[in-house]
Design a protein around this motif. Structure first.
Motif, PDB file in Angstrom:
ATOM      1  N   GLU A 140       1.415  -1.220   0.316  1.00  0.00           N
ATOM      2  CA  GLU A 140      -0.402   0.524   0.104  1.00  0.00           C
ATOM      3  C   GLU A 140       0.790   0.987  -0.048  1.00  0.00           C
ATOM      4  OE1 GLU A 140      -3.346  -1.096   0.059  1.00  0.00           O
ATOM      5  OE2 GLU A 140      -3.849   1.393   0.524  1.00  0.00           O
ATOM      6  N   ASP A 141       1.903   0.752   0.907  1.00  0.00           N
ATOM      7  CA  ASP A 141       2.708   2.832   0.673  1.00  0.00           C
ATOM      8  C   ASP A 141       2.938   2.492  -0.316  1.00  0.00           C
ATOM      9  OD1 ASP A 141       2.301   2.139   3.341  1.00  0.00           O
ATOM     10  OD2 ASP A 141       4.315   1.543   4.098  1.00  0.00           O
ATOM     11  N   ARG A 142       3.572   1.857  -1.489  1.00  0.00           N
ATOM     12  CA  ARG A 142       4.350   1.986  -2.300  1.00  0.00           C
ATOM     13  C   ARG A 142       4.038   1.766  -3.295  1.00  0.00           C
ATOM     14  NH1 ARG A 142       8.000   0.034   1.087  1.00  0.00           N
ATOM     15  NH2 ARG A 142      10.317   0.325   1.093  1.00  0.00           N
ATOM     16  N   GLY A 143       2.791   1.513  -3.528  1.00  0.00           N
ATOM     17  CA  GLY A 143       1.619   1.311  -5.233  1.00  0.00           C
ATOM     18  C   GLY A 143       2.285   0.544  -5.611  1.00  0.00           C
ATOM     19  N   ILE A 144       2.240  -1.001  -4.948  1.00  0.00           N
ATOM     20  CA  ILE A 144       2.620  -2.051  -5.720  1.00  0.00           C
ATOM     21  C   ILE A 144       1.596  -3.095  -5.806  1.00  0.00           C
ATOM     22  CG2 ILE A 144       4.639  -3.500  -6.757  1.00  0.00           C
ATOM     23  CD1 ILE A 144       7.273  -0.870  -5.327  1.00  0.00           C
TER      24      ILE A 144
END
Ligand code: FES
Ligand code: FE2
Lengths: 63, 354
Positions: free
Chosen positions: B184-188
């Motif tokens: 979620e933090d890196r959007g991957i």
């Protein structure tokens, strides 16, 4: 070196499709877990964190 | 309301496509013109003359300026008009928009959004395409379908068994469970499918020379909206990487896609295949290029059909999702969130006209 990078962030949601079954096993970054046979329903539950997410049961405790 | 994800970097072209000829390409509905300056830098400008809208891509490059093919307005690398015909005064508003550009990993990336939000360090990497330790083949196919259909397609490789049977599909692909993860933090989004004992498709048998069954790993890493990586590892059955991570017994193929919306209903489908074996072997390169293009075209034909179906379906049609769709569903959700974030103004003050 070419091995795939896997998630390293602190907020990782994960769904494992259990081998040999139709069951999906969802794990939240908070440790909460839920099984489902519907990926739509399971993502909804995961992403609703923290709503409805119980902390993981300690050592053993089935349910 | 558009589903475009703005304020993001997109692959506009391969570096080899941009030279001293003016080059037109539409990205997220915006018409752009590209060229390379005499010093080798890639320039991207809005492809529409401020005077009477003549396409600059149909004009002439003179040194590092574009001379409009209609009445001669002349623009510099930054899009500023430096000459107008017949008069000395250049109107203050005579400029075309310029776009931030970064050349990296054989791609020309362009920022579609507000200039001050463009951060080159946020561009995801595909280093294999520009690494002497790998040999790559690549291409781009125009897709007459919305980009979301290509995302769905690539996030669920079980379709290889059916749509690409005989090419890269074997029965095991659709029959092996997957693990899906969202960072979620890196959007991957990650999807991995590890087949311990699988039939070897011709694509890999011919290129690696492996005879018999294989251990086949597919690890997808999707960096929405544009970059999709498939780390593919092929080895004779049972041959695994060493504990220290080295993997002399494995053949590694890095499959890279760049998914760049052209319009709401069409997409630039960039594809590349990089390998760490048979380096420089032209026969293997030709085989992989031709085969991969065939596979890409099988997807293009199918997705073009889907686009037509969607265009004519009644409002509110409901799809049905099953376990194989877990990764695609995750990608859709991140794209939706990014589209909302990208459409929002950078700062509340920007919404106020000055
Ligand atoms: S349209 Fe370009 S100079 Fe007139
Ligand atoms: Fe495909």
């Amino acid at each position: 070196m070419t091995s795939p990078s896997m998630p390293r962030g602190d907020t990782v949601y994960r769904i494992d499709w259990t081998l040999g079954t139709d069951v999906l096993d969802g794990v939240c970054h908070c440790g909460a877990r839920r099984r489902s046979e519907d990926p739509v329903e399971l993502w909804e539950w995961l992403l609703a964190h923290p709503a409805g997410h119980e902390p993981p049961a300690r050592a053993g405790g089935g349910g | 309301m558009t589903a475009f994800v703005r304020n993001q970097w997109y692959v506009a072209a391969y570096g080899r496509e941009i030279g001293r000829e003016l080059f037109a390409r539409t990205i997220l509905g915006e018409s752009l013109v590209f060229y390379r300056t005499t010093s080798g830098r890639v320039v991207a400008l809005a492809d529409r003359c401020v005077h009477r809208r003549y396409p600059l891509s149909e004009s002439r490059l003179e040194g590092d300026t574009i001379v409009c093919g209609y009445h001669g307005f002349t623009y510099d690398q930054g899009g500023t008009c430096v000459f107008v015909p017949g008069q000395a005064r250049i109107p203050r508003t005579a400029r075309v928009a310029s776009y931030p550009v970064v050349e990296q990993d054989s791609f020309v990336w362009v920022w579609i959004g507000d200039h001050d939000r463009a951060d080159p360090s946020s561009i995801p990497r595909a280093p294999w395409l520009d690494d002497p330790a790998y040999t790559s083949v690549s291409g781009m196919e125009p897709l007459a379908a919305r980009y979301q259909l290509l995302v769905d397609n690539l996030m669920d490789l079980s379709h290889e068994t059916y749509l690409h049977g005989g090419y890269i599909g074997t029965p095991e692909v659709a029959n092996t469970p997957i693990t899906t993860e969202v960072d979620e933090d890196r959007g991957i989004v990650y999807v991995s499918r590890h087949m311990a004992d699988a039939e070897c498709p011709l694509f890999y048998a011919k290129s690696t020379g492996i005879e018999g069954r294989i251990t086949r790993w597919q690890d997808i890493e999707y960096h929405p909206p544009c970059l999709y990586l498939l780390h593919s590892r092929i080895a004779p059955v049972g041959v695994l990487p060493n504990a220290d991570g080295s993997d002399p017994g494995g053949f590694h193929v890095e499959v890279v896609y760049a998914i760049t919306p052209e319009t709401e209903n069409s997409t630039h489908d960039f594809w590349a295949v990089a390998r760490d074996f048979a380096l420089g072997d032209h026969e293997v390169s030709d085989f992989l290029a031709e085969n991969n293009r065939t596979v890409v075209m099988q997807d293009v034909v199918a997705l073009n059909l889907l686009e037509k179906v969607i265009a004519t379906e009644p409002e509110g049609y409901q799809e049905l999702s099953i376990n194989i769709d877990t990764g695609g569903l995750a990608a859709r959700r991140i794209l939706k969130r990014m589209a909302e974030a990208g459409a929002a103004p950078a700062r509340p003050s920007e919404a106020v006209p000055s």
